[in-house]
Design an enzyme around this catalytic site. Structure first.
Site, short mmCIF file in Angstrom:
data_model
loop_
_atom_site.label_atom_id
_atom_site.label_comp_id
_atom_site.label_asym_id
_atom_site.label_seq_id
_atom_site.Cartn_x
_atom_site.Cartn_y
_atom_site.Cartn_z
N ASP A 74 43.09 32.53 47.95
CA ASP A 74 42.61 33.88 47.74
C ASP A 74 41.08 33.99 47.89
O ASP A 74 40.40 34.49 47.01
CB ASP A 74 43.05 34.33 46.33
CG ASP A 74 42.68 35.76 46.01
OD1 ASP A 74 42.74 36.61 46.92
OD2 ASP A 74 42.32 36.02 44.85
N GLU A 131 45.86 24.89 41.39
CA GLU A 131 47.18 25.53 41.47
C GLU A 131 48.08 24.97 42.56
O GLU A 131 48.64 25.73 43.36
CB GLU A 131 47.03 27.04 41.64
CG GLU A 131 46.37 27.72 40.48
CD GLU A 131 46.45 29.24 40.53
OE1 GLU A 131 47.03 29.78 41.49
OE2 GLU A 131 45.92 29.88 39.61
N TYR A 172 47.52 34.41 33.84
CA TYR A 172 47.25 35.84 34.07
C TYR A 172 48.24 36.73 33.33
O TYR A 172 48.65 37.76 33.86
CB TYR A 172 47.24 36.11 35.58
CG TYR A 172 46.01 35.53 36.25
CD1 TYR A 172 44.81 36.24 36.29
CD2 TYR A 172 46.03 34.26 36.80
CE1 TYR A 172 43.67 35.71 36.89
CE2 TYR A 172 44.90 33.71 37.39
CZ TYR A 172 43.73 34.44 37.43
OH TYR A 172 42.60 33.91 38.00
N GLU A 198 41.25 29.63 34.28
CA GLU A 198 41.17 30.97 34.89
C GLU A 198 41.98 31.91 34.05
O GLU A 198 43.11 31.58 33.66
CB GLU A 198 41.80 30.99 36.30
CG GLU A 198 40.95 30.46 37.40
CD GLU A 198 41.62 30.59 38.77
OE1 GLU A 198 42.38 31.57 39.00
OE2 GLU A 198 41.39 29.70 39.60
C1 BDP Z 1 44.50 32.30 40.92
C2 BDP Z 1 43.73 31.51 41.97
C3 BDP Z 1 42.44 32.19 42.40
C4 BDP Z 1 42.72 33.66 42.66
C5 BDP Z 1 43.24 34.29 41.38
C6 BDP Z 1 43.50 35.79 41.53
O1 BDP Z 1 43.43 30.21 41.50
O2 BDP Z 1 41.92 31.56 43.53
O3 BDP Z 1 41.61 34.35 43.14
O4 BDP Z 1 44.46 33.68 41.08
O5 BDP Z 1 44.60 36.15 41.95
O6 BDP Z 1 45.82 32.03 40.98
O7 BDP Z 1 42.62 36.57 41.26
#
Ligand code: BDP
Length: 584
Positions: free
Chosen positions: A174, A400, A455, A490
């Site tokens: 991404d 990931e 997330y 993240e």
């Molecule tokens: C994560 C990835 C990252 C993406 C992020 C996203 O590690 O590179 O930019 O998601 O979706 O899974 O914002």
């Protein structure tokens, strides 16, 4: 590999500036590399070529491009002359006066070629052919069937596929597939007999430190070392390989960097290697720096800026570190590739803690069989380049990867051992994971620190922070059983700067701030959570698609570094969280 350095025995000449440029195609055209371009445009080096012009052909280019410049014979007597590239993304071939002198694969690490002085003339033509194609065998990984998403097999689309669709890269990651000569190009000189590499290992011993400096030398004999303090005063002398004691040592600490310099002298060559004295250790579920419980506060980042793309931007680096300090952050991860040597040098000086990552992003069952050799090479080369940086406290082997599949454990464990063997300081090693069924993940618990991207509240249970809280709690309950430190590497929510909602909803600045408050309230409950890295430090460019509005908007800052609401929230939170002893 040593960083370039101008000193009493070495000279550095940068070749950065405006170069000539030609767009090519999928096949390498060597005839372009043999003589001066007949027709060309102008481009700046170092920078990505993609955003330097208002031209879709540059932005969406697929395949080879050609860069050219010329330089005179250096007007100084020198015994060795080396041409060095900080990074060229992703693959390149280098030609001097029409002859190929170097080839390099991998877009984020330096390479160099010693020049044959007898082949140099009054004006030397340097041509660099650069290929930006990515596939299942490259790091980062590209999907190979880039046209499938346009409805392959559907009769209505067949004619479009056959006549109009151009080949293109389809990143399995991404971030925009920025390409070109991304870091400085330089010539440097050394004496005939020279220092090839330097390795620093330190051990804290009460108030003192034992320092072992090893030097790889081009020939016979040994090298002498003196250790200088930050003021340039000699505090110890010795020779390479034998331990040297620094009495009343000053430690390198997060936020309070202190750097010594090892002056290494070998025959007529001299190299000044900066280093810090600090320890990194995992004890049960604790992450210790200098024997104290460290708490990571910071971000995943990108090397990404307007116009320069992924090209080195040192002013931006200075600004980013000042913004990190403003927020009370102490660390970041070089997601998702090794960053420039200049940035790591700055972090050494500024006391910013770094988790250094390879470009292994997008790995899965289709690529595991194809990337192992490249992956091994990039781990070795990254650690070889970066081993002496006190700012680096952990290596991340990948971001990931698919770690639910059978092959993953067998793929990663040898790489884990390799990283430990390659690092003279034996820092902790991790793989950053993100599996929906985390209970099937065998790789994460086998690492020194469990690092997970999560997330909940965005991709999963988007818009529902109560559900997000519960899911995050369940995951942290699960990982606690392994008795290792856990770090959230993240977590985040897109927020389009300027969108406000009285009742927080996705994409608003309020939702992003509420999201972080919610997840942080869970992280705070677990002593074994040793850090939080928000995704991302700033908005960044990605491939176009229905999921992205002018790039990824999960930054706490906009792409031009204006704070969003969540940045203000983190400033309050992090200024109250100490670097050490937060959880214990
Ligand atoms: C994560 C990835 C990252 C993406 C992020 C996203 O590690 O590179 O930019 O998601 O979706 O899974 O914002």
């Amino acid at each position: 590999m040593l960083f370039t350095q101008m000193n009493e025995s070495r000279l550095v000449i940068k070749l950065d500036g405006i170069w000539n440029f030609v767009l090519g195609g999928a096949e390498l055209d060597e005839s372009l590399c043999e003589k001066a371009f007949e027709q060309c445009e102008k481009i700046y080096v170092p920078a990505s070529y993609n955003d330097q012009k208002a031209d879709i052909k540059l932005r969406d280019h697929y395949g080879w491009v050609y860069y050219q410049t010329s330089f005179p014979l250096p007007p100084i007597p020198c015994e060795r002359l080396v041409l060095r590239f900080g990074a060229v993304t992703h693959r390149c071939r280098v030609y001097l006066n029409g002859n190929e002198i170097a080839e390099h694969v991998g877009g984020f690490l330096p390479f160099e070629a010693e020049l044959d002085m007898s082949a140099l003339s009054a004006n030397n033509l340097l041509t660099v052919a650069v290929d930006n194609r990515i596939d299942f065998s490259t790091l980062p990984v590209g999907n190979e069937d880039s046209r499938a998403m346009f409805g392959s097999g559907l009769p209505d689309y067949e004619s479009v596929r056959k006549t109009t669709l151009k080949p293109r890269n389809n990143p399995n990651f991404d971030f925009f597939n920025y390409s070109g000569i991304h870091r400085s190009v330089s010539l440097y000189t050394t004496p005939k007999e020279y220092i090839k590499d330097v390795e620093v290992v330190t051990e804290i011993n009460g108030a003192d430190a034992l320092v072992r400096i090893s030097a790889e030398l081009s020939g016979d004999g040994g090298a002498e070392v003196s250790i200088l303090d930050a003021e340039g005063k000699t505090v110890a002398n010795g020779s390479c390989e034998s331990p040297i004691t620094i009495t009343n040592v000053r430690l390198w600490q997060p936020g309070k960097a202190y750097l010594y310099t090892a002056k290494i002298v070998y025959k007529n060559d001299v190299y000044y290697q900066k280093f810090g004295v600090r320890s990194v250790e995992i004890k049960g579920s604790r992450f210790l720096i200098n024997g104290r419980d460290f708490y990571f506060k910071g971000f995943g980042k990108h090397e990404d800026s307007i116009t320069l793309g992924r090209g080195i931007n040192e002013a931006q680096n200075v600004k980013d570190i000042s913004l990190m300090r403003l927020l009370g952050a102490n660390s970041f991860r070089t997601s998702h590739y090794p960053y420039s040597e200049e940035m790591l040098n700055l972090c050494d000086e500024e006391g910013i803690v770094v988790i250094a990552e390879t470009p292994a992003v997008g790995l899965g069952t289709k690529s595991y069989g194809k990337t192992a050799d490249t992956h091994r090479a990039v781990i070795r080369d990254m650690i070889s380049r970066d081993k002496n940086h006190p700012c680096i406290v952990m290596w991340s082997l990948a971001n990931e990867p698919d770690t639910e599949c059978e092959q993953a454990y067998e793929y990663f464990m040898p790489l884990y051992s390799l990283a430990h063997e390659a690092d003279p300081q034996s820092r902790p090693v991790t793989v950053v994971v993100c599996n929906n069924n985390y209970t099937k993940d065998k790789v994460a618990p086998a690492m020194d620190v469990i690092c997970a991207n999560r997330y909940y509240g965005w991709y999963i249970f988007g818009g529902d922070l109560d559900a997000a809280k519960q899911a995050m709690t369940a995951e942290l309950d699960y990982f606690e059983q392994f008795g290792k430190p856990f770090m959230i590497t993240e977590y985040g929510a897109d927020a389009v700067s300027g969108i406000h909602q009285a009742v927080p909803a996705m994409f608003s600045e309020e939702y992003q701030a509420e999201y972080y408050k919610c997840i942080n309230s869970v992280l705070d409950k677990y002593a074994y959570v040793v850090g939080e890295h928000a995704w991302n430090f700033a908005d960044f460019q990605t491939v176009q698609g229905t999921m992205r509005v002018d790039g990824n908007k999960k930054g706490l800052f906009t792409r031009d570094r204006r704070p969003k609401l969540a940045a203000h929230y983190f400033r309050e939170r992090w200024t109250d969280i100490p670097d050490f002893g937060y959880k214990k």
